[in-house]
Structure formats: structure tokens, C-alpha cells
Design a protein around this motif. Structure first.
Motif, PDB file in Angstrom:
ATOM      1  N   HIS A 141       0.871  -1.184   0.000  1.00 50.29           N
ATOM      2  CA  HIS A 141       0.000   0.000   0.000  1.00 50.29           C
ATOM      3  C   HIS A 141       0.903   1.229   0.000  1.00 50.29           C
ATOM      4  O   HIS A 141       1.260   1.761   1.039  1.00 50.29           O
ATOM      5  CB  HIS A 141      -0.911  -0.027   1.228  1.00 50.29           C
ATOM      6  N   LEU A 142       1.278   1.680  -1.203  1.00 50.64           N
ATOM      7  CA  LEU A 142       2.283   2.723  -1.352  1.00 50.64           C
ATOM      8  C   LEU A 142       1.641   4.101  -1.531  1.00 50.64           C
ATOM      9  O   LEU A 142       0.448   4.224  -1.802  1.00 50.64           O
ATOM     10  CB  LEU A 142       3.192   2.410  -2.541  1.00 50.64           C
ATOM     11  N   ALA A 143       2.474   5.115  -1.388  1.00 56.20           N
ATOM     12  CA  ALA A 143       2.011   6.499  -1.530  1.00 56.20           C
ATOM     13  C   ALA A 143       3.199   7.365  -1.933  1.00 56.20           C
ATOM     14  O   ALA A 143       4.347   6.918  -1.927  1.00 56.20           O
ATOM     15  CB  ALA A 143       1.392   6.996  -0.225  1.00 56.20           C
ATOM     16  N   GLN A 144       2.919   8.614  -2.284  1.00 62.75           N
ATOM     17  CA  GLN A 144       3.958   9.574  -2.629  1.00 62.75           C
ATOM     18  C   GLN A 144       3.939  10.668  -1.576  1.00 62.75           C
ATOM     19  O   GLN A 144       2.920  11.314  -1.353  1.00 62.75           O
ATOM     20  CB  GLN A 144       3.701  10.160  -4.023  1.00 62.75           C
ATOM     21  N   SER A 146       3.503   3.364   6.117  1.00 61.47           N
ATOM     22  CA  SER A 146       4.108   3.827   7.365  1.00 61.47           C
ATOM     23  C   SER A 146       5.182   4.884   7.132  1.00 61.47           C
ATOM     24  O   SER A 146       5.828   5.333   8.078  1.00 61.47           O
ATOM     25  CB  SER A 146       4.704   2.644   8.139  1.00 61.47           C
ATOM     26  N   GLY A 147       5.395   5.278   5.867  1.00 60.44           N
ATOM     27  CA  GLY A 147       6.331   6.354   5.568  1.00 60.44           C
ATOM     28  C   GLY A 147       7.743   5.926   5.233  1.00 60.44           C
ATOM     29  O   GLY A 147       8.625   6.775   5.060  1.00 60.44           O
ATOM     30  N   ARG A 148       8.006   4.639   5.115  1.00 62.70           N
ATOM     31  CA  ARG A 148       9.358   4.179   4.783  1.00 62.70           C
ATOM     32  C   ARG A 148       9.605   4.292   3.282  1.00 62.70           C
ATOM     33  O   ARG A 148       8.821   3.780   2.476  1.00 62.70           O
ATOM     34  CB  ARG A 148       9.564   2.717   5.214  1.00 62.70           C
ATOM     35  N   PRO A 149      10.708   4.953   2.846  1.00 65.86           N
ATOM     36  CA  PRO A 149      11.002   5.077   1.416  1.00 65.86           C
ATOM     37  C   PRO A 149      11.192   3.712   0.755  1.00 65.86           C
ATOM     38  O   PRO A 149      11.888   2.839   1.280  1.00 65.86           O
ATOM     39  CB  PRO A 149      12.303   5.886   1.395  1.00 65.86           C
ATOM     40  N   LEU A 170       9.861  -6.662  12.328  1.00 69.87           N
ATOM     41  CA  LEU A 170       9.920  -5.313  12.866  1.00 69.87           C
ATOM     42  C   LEU A 170       8.484  -4.796  12.920  1.00 69.87           C
ATOM     43  O   LEU A 170       7.545  -5.573  12.770  1.00 69.87           O
ATOM     44  CB  LEU A 170      10.796  -4.427  11.983  1.00 69.87           C
ATOM     45  N   ALA A 171       8.298  -3.523  13.125  1.00 65.80           N
ATOM     46  CA  ALA A 171       6.946  -2.959  13.146  1.00 65.80           C
ATOM     47  C   ALA A 171       6.451  -2.727  11.718  1.00 65.80           C
ATOM     48  O   ALA A 171       7.219  -2.683  10.765  1.00 65.80           O
ATOM     49  CB  ALA A 171       6.946  -1.641  13.922  1.00 65.80           C
TER      50      ALA A 171
END
Length: 247
Positions: A104-107, A117-120, A177-178
Motif C-alpha cells: 500500500h504505497l504512496a507519494q 508507514s512512511g518508509r522510502p 519489525l513494526a
């Protein structure tokens, strides 16, 4: 003999407690995107040393990650991807690398492609993927990313790199990990997969089998209860023996 039974029950109780924690964790993440179920294992070993007690010690072998695929659901969202036969590679907070199947990706505001979760998300060259504002995005089965920049005149699609699709480490040696992220074994780096494919507009769900997890919970709860009862009986027997020897 009573003391040996007490030691064995204590060791078994500790292992059952760890199993309970693992099963509870799996059930809690049964609906978490990209979550890989954890498994526990243990083995019995005889006591060693001078005058070892009867019975056996129960040694927990730690957790292992079930790397089998979870169910894939079509979402139609252009930034959603499901990876079959491999993993996405992301950058951790400390600048390291981790694997995930949560597609579930985003920009983000810095134009980087990230996980929820904001990880690149890393490209095949090992660096974060940067995208301009796009009117359209296509993610091919091999992970290649293309799209039409919002500022482009004429609507010509351009290439913006390729997702780093990694293979599962030998033996599935991943540490959870989380946020459905999994750390690689110490001293290793993700290796490109030659067989992984990407489905755009889809997500992989948790691979937790909820029915099996509930059965495991019942089983380990029964074991925990029995081991507690054995500890109590062993302690009572030892107390009775001590009283006889002292009388």
C-alpha cells in the motif's frame, strides 16, 4: 524425582508462554496488510552436570517467519502493488534496509515513493524512488515504473526507475519489525529476485490462517494449564518428601 519434574514443568511453562505470545501476535495481525505469521519451535534436552535432576530441559529455538504468500485482493488503486514470489525493499529509519509485502504505497511531500508507514521504497539501484507529480502511473509486472508528469505537454509517458524486488533469504531467516517490515539476517543484504512479479492495483493480505491460529491458541492454553498443575503437584510432592526426611 519431584524436583526434576518441577524443573521440566518450569521450562515447559516458559516455552508455552512464548508460544502464547506468538499466537496472540499472529491473531492480532490477521488482517494486517503484508503480515507474515511467526512460528515458534522448541526441543527437549537432558540436564547435564554433576548429579543432574531427572527429566529434561525445554529449550526454545526462537521465532521463525512463515514466508508463504497471503491472499491477494484487487483494489484498483494505482499505487497499490502485490508482489508475488518476492519482497519490496525499503529504507529503515537508521538508513538500513528491510523487506515488506505491504504494497500500500504512496507519494510523500518530498516526492518519494513510500510505504503506508512512511518508509522510502528502494529502486533496483538501491536508492529511494523519487517521482514528480503524476497524472498517471503504471507499475509493470517486473516493477518498472512509468507515468505522465502533470507538467508534461503532450502527455508522453516517462520512465522513473524500477522497484527493487528481493528474494526470500535462505531458510526464511527474517526478523519481524513494526508495520509489516522484516529485517534481514545480520551481515546480509537483500538479493534481487529473478522470478518476483508485481500486480498493480492489488494488495497482499496477512498469511495468518485464523482457524489454525485459534486451534494453536486452544492447544497451547491447555499445555500451559497442565504444566501449571504439574508444577503445583511437583512442589507439593517435594514438600512432603522434605518433611519425611526431616522427621
Amino acid at each position: 524425582m519431584a524436583l526434576g519434574g518441577l524443573y521440566t514443568s518450569m521450562a515447559g511453562l516458559e516455552t508455552s508462554s512464548e508460544r502464547l505470545d506468538t499466537v496472540a501476535q499472529n491473531l492480532a495481525n490477521a488482517n494486517t496488510q503484508g503480515y507474515a505469521a511467526q512460528q515458534t519451535a522448541a526441543m527437549a534436552l537432558p540436564y547435564h552436570g554433576d548429579a543432574p535432576p531427572a527429566g529434561a530441559d525445554v529449550i526454545a529455538l526462537g521465532e521463525a517467519t512463515d514466508t508463504s504468500a497471503g491472499p491477494v485482493t484487487q483494489t484498483g488503486a494505482p499505487y497499490d502493488v502485490a508482489v508475488q514470489g518476492g519482497w519490496l525493499v525499503v529504507q529503515t529509519e537508521g538508513g538500513g534496509q528491510a523487506l515488506t509485502r505491504d504494497g500500500h504505497l504512496a507519494q510523500n511531500a518530498q516526492n518519494l515513493l513510500t510505504t503506508a508507514s512512511g518508509r522510502p521504497v528502494l529502486g533496483a539501484n538501491g536508492t529511494p524512488i523519487s517521482l514528480p507529480a503524476l497524472r498517471d502511473i503504471t507499475i509493470a509486472r517486473d516493477g518498472s515504473i512509468s507515468g505522465i508528469p502533470a507538467s508534461a505537454v503532450g502527455g508522453q509517458a516517462q520512465s522513473f526507475g524500477k522497484l527493487f524486488l528481493a528474494q526470500t533469504p535462505p531458510g526464511g531467516a527474517l526478523r519481524p519489525l513494526a508495520n509489516s517490515l522484516y529485517a534481514l539476517p545480520a551481515g546480509t543484504a537483500p538479493q534481487p529476485s529473478t522470478s518476483a512479479t508485481v500486480t498493480q492495483g492489488a494488495l497482499e493480505g496477512s498469511n495468518v490462517d485464523q482457524v489454525k491460529a485459534m486451534m494453536d491458541l486452544i492447544d497451547v492454553s491447555k499445555s500451559y494449564k497442565l504444566e501449571t498443575q504439574v508444577m503445583g503437584k511437583s512442589a507439593q510432592t517435594q514438600t512432603a518428601l522434605d518433611q519425611i526426611l526431616m522427621s
